[in-house]
Design a protein around this motif. Structure first.
Motif, PDB file in Angstrom:
ATOM      1  N   VAL A  62       8.053  69.597 101.030  1.00 35.54           N
ATOM      2  CA  VAL A  62       7.901  70.567  99.949  1.00 35.54           C
ATOM      3  C   VAL A  62       9.109  70.495  99.017  1.00 35.54           C
ATOM      4  CG1 VAL A  62       7.640  73.004  99.364  1.00 35.54           C
ATOM      5  CG2 VAL A  62       6.548  72.083 101.420  1.00 35.54           C
ATOM      6  N   ARG A  63       8.829  70.458  97.715  1.00 35.90           N
ATOM      7  CA  ARG A  63       9.894  70.528  96.722  1.00 35.90           C
ATOM      8  C   ARG A  63      10.132  71.987  96.359  1.00 35.90           C
ATOM      9  NH1 ARG A  63       9.247  69.409  90.376  1.00 35.90           N
ATOM     10  NH2 ARG A  63      11.425  69.625  89.746  1.00 35.90           N
ATOM     11  N   TYR A  64      11.392  72.431  96.439  1.00 38.76           N
ATOM     12  CA  TYR A  64      11.787  73.771  96.033  1.00 38.76           C
ATOM     13  C   TYR A  64      12.584  73.641  94.738  1.00 38.76           C
ATOM     14  CZ  TYR A  64      10.290  75.460 100.586  1.00 38.76           C
ATOM     15  OH  TYR A  64       9.533  75.786 101.698  1.00 38.76           O
ATOM     16  N   ALA A  65      12.187  74.388  93.695  1.00 37.93           N
ATOM     17  CA  ALA A  65      12.736  74.166  92.365  1.00 37.93           C
ATOM     18  C   ALA A  65      12.910  75.488  91.624  1.00 37.93           C
ATOM     19  CB  ALA A  65      11.808  73.235  91.572  1.00 37.93           C
ATOM     20  N   PRO A  66      13.738  75.502  90.549  1.00 41.14           N
ATOM     21  CA  PRO A  66      13.896  76.723  89.746  1.00 41.14           C
ATOM     22  C   PRO A  66      12.625  77.049  88.967  1.00 41.14           C
ATOM     23  CG  PRO A  66      15.687  75.142  89.345  1.00 41.14           C
ATOM     24  CD  PRO A  66      14.622  74.412  90.098  1.00 41.14           C
ATOM     25  N   LEU A  67      12.589  78.267  88.430  1.00 45.60           N
ATOM     26  CA  LEU A  67      11.452  78.740  87.645  1.00 45.60           C
ATOM     27  C   LEU A  67      11.891  78.972  86.208  1.00 45.60           C
ATOM     28  CD1 LEU A  67       8.555  79.866  87.379  1.00 45.60           C
ATOM     29  CD2 LEU A  67       9.463  82.098  88.103  1.00 45.60           C
ATOM     30  N   ASP A  68      11.202  78.348  85.262  1.00 52.73           N
ATOM     31  CA  ASP A  68      11.433  78.538  83.826  1.00 52.73           C
ATOM     32  C   ASP A  68      10.124  79.000  83.214  1.00 52.73           C
ATOM     33  OD1 ASP A  68      11.943  78.453  81.139  1.00 52.73           O
ATOM     34  OD2 ASP A  68      12.688  76.395  81.099  1.00 52.73           O
ATOM     35  N   PRO A  72       5.753  74.864  80.037  1.00 53.80           N
ATOM     36  CA  PRO A  72       4.775  74.491  81.068  1.00 53.80           C
ATOM     37  C   PRO A  72       5.465  73.902  82.297  1.00 53.80           C
ATOM     38  CG  PRO A  72       4.079  73.695  78.913  1.00 53.80           C
ATOM     39  CD  PRO A  72       5.496  74.174  78.750  1.00 53.80           C
ATOM     40  N   LEU A  73       4.817  74.027  83.438  1.00 49.95           N
ATOM     41  CA  LEU A  73       5.357  73.452  84.662  1.00 49.95           C
ATOM     42  C   LEU A  73       5.291  71.928  84.574  1.00 49.95           C
ATOM     43  CD1 LEU A  73       3.720  75.832  87.306  1.00 49.95           C
ATOM     44  CD2 LEU A  73       6.029  75.957  86.339  1.00 49.95           C
ATOM     45  N   PRO A  74       6.400  71.247  84.759  1.00 50.95           N
ATOM     46  CA  PRO A  74       6.404  69.789  84.561  1.00 50.95           C
ATOM     47  C   PRO A  74       5.543  69.031  85.559  1.00 50.95           C
ATOM     48  CG  PRO A  74       8.508  70.541  85.460  1.00 50.95           C
ATOM     49  CD  PRO A  74       7.746  71.758  85.068  1.00 50.95           C
ATOM     50  N   GLU A  75       5.278  69.586  86.730  1.00 49.26           N
ATOM     51  CA  GLU A  75       4.458  68.888  87.726  1.00 49.26           C
ATOM     52  C   GLU A  75       2.968  68.990  87.424  1.00 49.26           C
ATOM     53  OE1 GLU A  75       5.572  72.941  89.617  1.00 49.26           O
ATOM     54  OE2 GLU A  75       6.524  71.420  88.347  1.00 49.26           O
ATOM     55  N   ALA A  76       2.579  69.772  86.393  1.00 49.46           N
ATOM     56  CA  ALA A  76       1.173  69.935  85.995  1.00 49.46           C
ATOM     57  C   ALA A  76       0.260  70.169  87.187  1.00 49.46           C
ATOM     58  CB  ALA A  76       0.708  68.705  85.200  1.00 49.46           C
ATOM     59  N   PRO A  77       0.455  71.268  87.912  1.00 45.43           N
ATOM     60  CA  PRO A  77      -0.355  71.503  89.124  1.00 45.43           C
ATOM     61  C   PRO A  77      -1.805  71.837  88.783  1.00 45.43           C
ATOM     62  CG  PRO A  77       0.950  73.444  88.629  1.00 45.43           C
ATOM     63  CD  PRO A  77       1.397  72.386  87.655  1.00 45.43           C
ATOM     64  N   GLY A  78      -2.699  71.560  89.716  1.00 41.15           N
ATOM     65  CA  GLY A  78      -4.085  71.980  89.564  1.00 41.15           C
ATOM     66  C   GLY A  78      -4.255  73.454  89.823  1.00 41.15           C
ATOM     67  N   MET A  79      -3.340  74.032  90.629  1.00 37.83           N
ATOM     68  CA  MET A  79      -3.418  75.451  90.983  1.00 37.83           C
ATOM     69  C   MET A  79      -2.016  76.041  91.023  1.00 37.83           C
ATOM     70  SD  MET A  79      -5.277  77.137  94.318  1.00 37.83           S
ATOM     71  CE  MET A  79      -5.344  78.911  94.600  1.00 37.83           C
ATOM     72  N   ILE A  80      -1.869  77.227  90.433  1.00 40.65           N
ATOM     73  CA  ILE A  80      -0.610  77.967  90.438  1.00 40.65           C
ATOM     74  C   ILE A  80      -0.840  79.270  91.188  1.00 40.65           C
ATOM     75  CG2 ILE A  80       1.165  79.075  89.024  1.00 40.65           C
ATOM     76  CD1 ILE A  80       0.338  77.142  86.745  1.00 40.65           C
ATOM     77  N   VAL A  81      -0.018  79.520  92.204  1.00 40.71           N
ATOM     78  CA  VAL A  81      -0.146  80.724  93.029  1.00 40.71           C
ATOM     79  C   VAL A  81       1.101  81.564  92.829  1.00 40.71           C
ATOM     80  CG1 VAL A  81      -0.431  81.613  95.358  1.00 40.71           C
ATOM     81  CG2 VAL A  81      -1.549  79.478  94.707  1.00 40.71           C
ATOM     82  N   VAL A  82       0.939  82.743  92.216  1.00 43.67           N
ATOM     83  CA  VAL A  82       2.048  83.626  91.878  1.00 43.67           C
ATOM     84  C   VAL A  82       2.142  84.722  92.920  1.00 43.67           C
ATOM     85  CG1 VAL A  82       3.057  85.107  90.116  1.00 43.67           C
ATOM     86  CG2 VAL A  82       1.635  83.153  89.440  1.00 43.67           C
ATOM     87  N   LEU A  83       3.297  84.887  93.502  1.00 44.26           N
ATOM     88  CA  LEU A  83       3.485  85.875  94.559  1.00 44.26           C
ATOM     89  C   LEU A  83       3.629  87.267  93.950  1.00 44.26           C
ATOM     90  CD1 LEU A  83       3.706  85.646  97.663  1.00 44.26           C
ATOM     91  CD2 LEU A  83       6.184  85.706  97.397  1.00 44.26           C
ATOM     92  N   ASN A  84       2.590  88.082  94.081  1.00 44.81           N
ATOM     93  CA  ASN A  84       2.591  89.527  93.785  1.00 44.81           C
ATOM     94  C   ASN A  84       2.768  89.930  92.322  1.00 44.81           C
ATOM     95  OD1 ASN A  84       2.162  90.430  96.466  1.00 44.81           O
ATOM     96  ND2 ASN A  84       4.336  90.255  96.933  1.00 44.81           N
ATOM     97  N   SER A  85       3.239  89.070  91.428  1.00 44.81           N
ATOM     98  CA  SER A  85       3.604  89.515  90.081  1.00 44.81           C
ATOM     99  C   SER A  85       2.431  89.421  89.100  1.00 44.81           C
ATOM    100  CB  SER A  85       4.774  88.705  89.541  1.00 44.81           C
ATOM    101  OG  SER A  85       5.071  89.110  88.218  1.00 44.81           O
ATOM    102  N   TRP A  86       1.939  90.577  88.643  1.00 41.55           N
ATOM    103  CA  TRP A  86       0.850  90.635  87.677  1.00 41.55           C
ATOM    104  C   TRP A  86       1.344  90.389  86.252  1.00 41.55           C
ATOM    105  CZ3 TRP A  86      -3.509  94.623  88.953  1.00 41.55           C
ATOM    106  CH2 TRP A  86      -3.825  94.542  90.309  1.00 41.55           C
ATOM    107  N   LYS A  87       2.650  90.487  86.016  1.00 40.42           N
ATOM    108  CA  LYS A  87       3.194  90.234  84.683  1.00 40.42           C
ATOM    109  C   LYS A  87       3.447  88.747  84.440  1.00 40.42           C
ATOM    110  CE  LYS A  87       5.393  94.747  84.052  1.00 40.42           C
ATOM    111  NZ  LYS A  87       6.661  95.479  83.830  1.00 40.42           N
ATOM    112  N   VAL A  88       3.877  88.055  85.465  1.00 39.96           N
ATOM    113  CA  VAL A  88       4.213  86.634  85.322  1.00 39.96           C
ATOM    114  C   VAL A  88       2.961  85.768  85.223  1.00 39.96           C
ATOM    115  CG1 VAL A  88       5.216  84.675  86.588  1.00 39.96           C
ATOM    116  CG2 VAL A  88       6.484  86.824  86.380  1.00 39.96           C
TER     117      VAL A  88
END
Length: 352
Positions: A62-68, A72-88
């Motif tokens: 697993v790659r662990y990386a900062p959040l900007d 856009p996310l540079p890895e261009a994921p097929g799915m983004i899973v946001v932990l608990n945050s409805w604003k983000v």
């Protein structure tokens, strides 16, 4: 290379990963994220981005990386899973239009979240809960403004099972943060000791939150923070998990599922949160406001201890099953790594 899955944690107070000590001082939500991410990494490309992280790192696959959140996310994921945050989540949906965006909800949201629900719905963001009870509650909470809501249970290890450790009929176990009703548990344990004066209550506290519990009764054994192997060891020795409280509702209750998997029942309040869903049999759930009901259940378990495991694992919570369900959430299901063994439960497809 595009595709894969990226987990977003915008809230944790510090960076973490699956290395030894990497989760110290954090809670079950972060630990579950790490377990899911590292298990999925045997199937597909997984990135975990954290707002508190400054630089890239690798733990297992697993790659662990900062959040900007400005690009856009540079890895261009097929799915983004946001932990608990409805604003983000809506921000990430706008920045990454090709990705499926899901809020992975581990808690019961506050009233202010109702105002954010239409924004999630308009952005095509979905909500993924950790139990059917949690998802049902959230649908009722949001009403007509609810986006798509599903659930996948939290996982337990495939190899958790009873062994030949002797179970102590005088030992009860509380294994959660004290804000999860420990003060009420203390009072009900104190009342129970009038019928069973030899009972002891071991309390394992993960240590991430100080909480007032009132006077500590006689017979309490403070264990402090335990690593997973030592906690499982206490579950193997205890008569039961002792959770007779109706103040804090669990969205899942991982320690209940883990204790059941090693043969340890949990004494739970009926109808509270996900208790009835996670307990492996209805006999673990009762009206814990009734001291006679508590005493009767403890007496029953004390009489049968050692004859057979008093609880069992639910196969639908096994890690191999849960990983398969997560992998199936991607817009295009990935090819399975041929070196990763297939658990029989993985043949059942769906969303749990």
């Amino acid at each position: 290379m595009s595709g894969g899955i990226t987990f977003i944690d915008p809230m944790a107070p510090r960076p973490y990963n699956g290395a030894p000590g990497g989760l110290a001082g954090l809670g079950g939500t972060e630990a579950t994220l790490v377990k899911i991410a590292e298990s999925l990494a045997g199937h597909l490309r997984v990135t975990v981005r954290q707002a508190a992280r400054q630089g890239d790192g690798l733990s297992g696959r697993v790659r662990y990386a900062p959040l900007d959140l400005g690009r856009p996310l540079p890895e261009a994921p097929g799915m983004i899973v946001v932990l608990n945050s409805w604003k983000v989540a809506p921000k990430l949906a706008r920045l990454n239009p090709g990705a499926r965006v899901v809020v992975w909800q581990h808690v019961f949201p506050g009233r202010h979240n109702r105002a954010l629900a239409p924004r999630l719905k308009a952005a095509g963001v979905e909500l993924l809960c950790v139990s059917a009870a949690h998802a049902d509650w959230l649908r009722g909470f949001l009403g007509a403004d609810a986006p798509v809501i599903g659930h996948i249970h939290n996982p337990i290890a495939d190899d958790l099972a009873p062994d030949d450790t002797p179970r102590n009929p005088d030992l009860l176990l509380f294994a959660s943060s004290p804000h999860k009703g420990l003060g009420q548990v203390f009072r009900r344990f104190e009342a129970l000791r009038t019928d069973f004066p030899t009972l002891r209550l071991a309390v394992a506290d993960p240590g991430y939150l100080a909480w007032p519990t009132g006077p500590v009764p006689e017979g309490v054994i403070p264990l402090g923070r335990l690593d997973q192997p030592r906690l499982i060891g206490w579950m193997r020795r205890a008569l039961c998990l002792f959770y007779p409280q109706d103040q804090f509702a669990e969205t899942f209750g991982l320690v209940i599922a883990e204790a059941n998997a090693v043969g340890c029942p949990a004494l739970l309040h009926r109808g509270l949160g996900a208790n009835d869903e996670v307990a492996s049999d209805p006999g673990q759930c009762l009206d814990t406001a009734d001291p006679q009901a508590i005493a009767a259940r403890i007496a029953e378990w004390r009489q049968t201890v050692g004859q057979r495991p008093l609880a069992q694992a639910q196969p639908r919570f096994r890690m191999s099953r849960i990983v398969d369900l997560w992998a199936g959430q991607l817009p295009e299901a990935p090819a399975r790594d041929p070196h990763v063994p297939i658990h029989p439960a993985e043949k059942e497809k769906g969303t749990a």
